[in-house]
Scaffold this active site. Sequence first.
Site, mmCIF file in Angstrom:
data_model
loop_
_atom_site.group_PDB
_atom_site.id
_atom_site.type_symbol
_atom_site.label_atom_id
_atom_site.label_comp_id
_atom_site.label_asym_id
_atom_site.label_seq_id
_atom_site.Cartn_x
_atom_site.Cartn_y
_atom_site.Cartn_z
ATOM 1 N N ARG A 164 22.676 -20.896 -10.039
ATOM 2 C CA ARG A 164 21.569 -20.667 -10.990
ATOM 3 C C ARG A 164 20.225 -20.484 -10.269
ATOM 4 O O ARG A 164 19.199 -20.973 -10.724
ATOM 5 C CB ARG A 164 21.436 -21.837 -11.984
ATOM 6 C CG ARG A 164 22.615 -21.985 -12.935
ATOM 7 C CD ARG A 164 22.728 -20.766 -13.855
ATOM 8 N NE ARG A 164 23.590 -21.033 -14.988
ATOM 9 C CZ ARG A 164 24.919 -20.904 -14.981
ATOM 10 N NH1 ARG A 164 25.531 -20.487 -13.897
ATOM 11 N NH2 ARG A 164 25.622 -21.165 -16.071
ATOM 12 N N SER A 236 22.974 -23.132 -21.888
ATOM 13 C CA SER A 236 22.759 -24.406 -21.189
ATOM 14 C C SER A 236 21.263 -24.661 -21.046
ATOM 15 O O SER A 236 20.549 -23.836 -20.494
ATOM 16 C CB SER A 236 23.360 -24.360 -19.785
ATOM 17 O OG SER A 236 24.710 -24.024 -19.841
ATOM 18 N N GLU A 333 17.388 -25.986 -17.012
ATOM 19 C CA GLU A 333 17.738 -24.646 -16.556
ATOM 20 C C GLU A 333 16.773 -23.630 -17.166
ATOM 21 O O GLU A 333 16.473 -22.597 -16.577
ATOM 22 C CB GLU A 333 19.173 -24.313 -16.982
ATOM 23 C CG GLU A 333 19.676 -23.040 -16.356
ATOM 24 C CD GLU A 333 20.900 -22.462 -17.049
ATOM 25 O OE1 GLU A 333 20.733 -21.767 -18.063
ATOM 26 O OE2 GLU A 333 21.998 -22.690 -16.556
HETATM 27 N N1 EPU Z 1 31.764 -31.681 -21.314
HETATM 28 C C1 EPU Z 1 31.766 -32.823 -22.127
HETATM 29 N N2 EPU Z 1 30.941 -32.824 -23.210
HETATM 30 C C2 EPU Z 1 30.142 -31.774 -23.540
HETATM 31 C C3 EPU Z 1 30.141 -30.632 -22.704
HETATM 32 C C4 EPU Z 1 30.963 -30.618 -21.594
HETATM 33 O O1 EPU Z 1 32.471 -33.778 -21.882
HETATM 34 O O2 EPU Z 1 29.455 -31.873 -24.550
HETATM 35 C C5 EPU Z 1 32.706 -31.637 -20.189
HETATM 36 C C6 EPU Z 1 33.839 -30.652 -20.482
HETATM 37 O O3 EPU Z 1 34.899 -31.266 -21.137
HETATM 38 C C7 EPU Z 1 34.247 -30.188 -19.121
HETATM 39 C C8 EPU Z 1 32.949 -30.225 -18.344
HETATM 40 O O4 EPU Z 1 32.054 -31.073 -19.044
HETATM 41 O O5 EPU Z 1 35.164 -31.062 -18.526
HETATM 42 C C9 EPU Z 1 32.362 -28.849 -18.142
HETATM 43 O O6 EPU Z 1 32.135 -28.268 -19.415
HETATM 44 P P1 EPU Z 1 32.136 -26.666 -19.665
HETATM 45 O O7 EPU Z 1 33.371 -26.080 -19.115
HETATM 46 O O8 EPU Z 1 31.860 -26.462 -21.111
HETATM 47 O O9 EPU Z 1 30.989 -26.124 -18.763
HETATM 48 P P2 EPU Z 1 29.529 -26.644 -18.397
HETATM 49 O O10 EPU Z 1 29.554 -27.163 -17.009
HETATM 50 O O11 EPU Z 1 29.026 -27.587 -19.450
HETATM 51 C C10 EPU Z 1 28.822 -24.359 -17.339
HETATM 52 C C11 EPU Z 1 27.703 -23.381 -17.464
HETATM 53 C C12 EPU Z 1 27.851 -22.567 -18.749
HETATM 54 C C13 EPU Z 1 29.173 -21.825 -18.691
HETATM 55 C C14 EPU Z 1 30.302 -22.882 -18.548
HETATM 56 C C15 EPU Z 1 31.664 -22.243 -18.383
HETATM 57 C C16 EPU Z 1 25.825 -24.457 -16.340
HETATM 58 C C17 EPU Z 1 24.481 -25.077 -16.472
HETATM 59 N N3 EPU Z 1 26.430 -24.081 -17.471
HETATM 60 O O12 EPU Z 1 28.696 -25.282 -18.428
HETATM 61 O O13 EPU Z 1 26.812 -21.600 -18.773
HETATM 62 O O14 EPU Z 1 29.393 -21.050 -19.859
HETATM 63 O O15 EPU Z 1 30.065 -23.674 -17.355
HETATM 64 O O16 EPU Z 1 31.805 -21.708 -17.125
HETATM 65 O O17 EPU Z 1 26.308 -24.299 -15.215
HETATM 66 C C18 EPU Z 1 24.659 -21.043 -19.647
HETATM 67 O O18 EPU Z 1 24.254 -21.052 -18.497
HETATM 68 O O19 EPU Z 1 23.913 -20.784 -20.619
HETATM 69 C C19 EPU Z 1 26.051 -21.417 -19.918
HETATM 70 C C20 EPU Z 1 26.504 -21.552 -21.144
#
Ligand code: EPU
Length: 337
Positions: A164, A236, A333
């Site tokens: 990012r 995010s 972010e």
């Molecule tokens: N999780 C929770 N609770 C929540 C959200 C997430 O327990 O409310 C846990 C999930 O179960 C999972 C882990 O956290 O084990 C990661 O969650 P997720 O796969 O949804 O991804 P993220 O790390 O929360 C990142 C990106 C997203 C992208 C997703 C999928 C960042 C800041 N965000 O989110 O990007 O879509 O991975 O690859 O790195 C964006 O930048 O706007 C965005 C949506």
Amino acid sequence: MVIQQNYSLKPHHTFHFNVQADFFVAPESKEEVIEILKAPVCKSNPLLILGGGSNILFKSDYKGLILKPNIQNITVVDEQENNLWVEVGAGVDWDYFVEWSVKNNLYGIENLSLIPGNVGACPVQNIGAYGVEVKDVIKQVNGVYIDTLESFSFKNEECDFAYRNSIFKNHLKGKVIITSVVFELKKQAELKLGYGDVLEKINELGEQNLVNTRKAIVHIRESKLPDPEVIGNVGSFFKNPVVENSIAHKIIEQHNNVPHYKIGDTLCKIPAGWMIEQCGWKGRSLGNAAVHEKQALVLVNKTGKANGEEVLRLASEIEKSVKSKFGITIEKEVNVI
Ligand code: EPU
């Protein structure tokens, strides 16, 4: 090219707050970008470059000129046996370009389906999802320096891409306007299906191919992330923090099933969304702002009546909770203006 005055920004940013800019202009070519940079209105006002407005939070009206590049071409610039290079104007909607690539049987950006925003903004924060970052396919970033009006063309290695992050968020912040990006896409199948529930979803749809990968990602995103046209949000709101292994181990000892990803030998990424949920914030509101009920990393303009201050107040409460429960400082972010 018309310079609008006292112009509503509501449709131009995905939180859809009712804010306005003193001046607004949307040049349709690099030549028009240069023309507006030379104009007196640009010299005598603060300048903000806006993409799709999907990663920005306006605290109040913008007292200055907003320049939104609206350059709309998708041009194939070179082709070899396995690869194709395509130059895309900064104003092209990101997901329109992903759809174009899938329709043309080109691989590389299908995992980045449905990310809101414009092509010109994608290198700035190196957008990423489902195991792919846009830096993996960017060949070159083109634009102009705001001060000297000189053109630039940075190769991938010159953009300092990181999670990012890029040179455009640091060294060159506020100094350049990106007018187009050149992508290198693959003509042969090269799917990246290792992330989370992607493979499972594709198998439900049938064959493991390009079209089904896009469909699966669209489905997963639609099921977790709110559509900004229905409920204002910027995806995010926070970054996932990267911490020393020793800190991560303490958290893992105290909590069952902490999702975490090793980064090299000494660091570990812990999802901010998980920590925010553990702090009890998922689905909670504070005034007109709320934490999305399906993904705690996303803050929403729940009633459509929130303003920037209200969302920032919620963000600050969340930051305090995470700090006190886990000892970790989470960073925003989103760009706050
Ligand atoms: N999780 C929770 N609770 C929540 C959200 C997430 O327990 O409310 C846990 C999930 O179960 C999972 C882990 O956290 O084990 C990661 O969650 P997720 O796969 O949804 O991804 P993220 O790390 O929360 C990142 C990106 C997203 C992208 C997703 C999928 C960042 C800041 N965000 O989110 O990007 O879509 O991975 O690859 O790195 C964006 O930048 O706007 C965005 C949506």
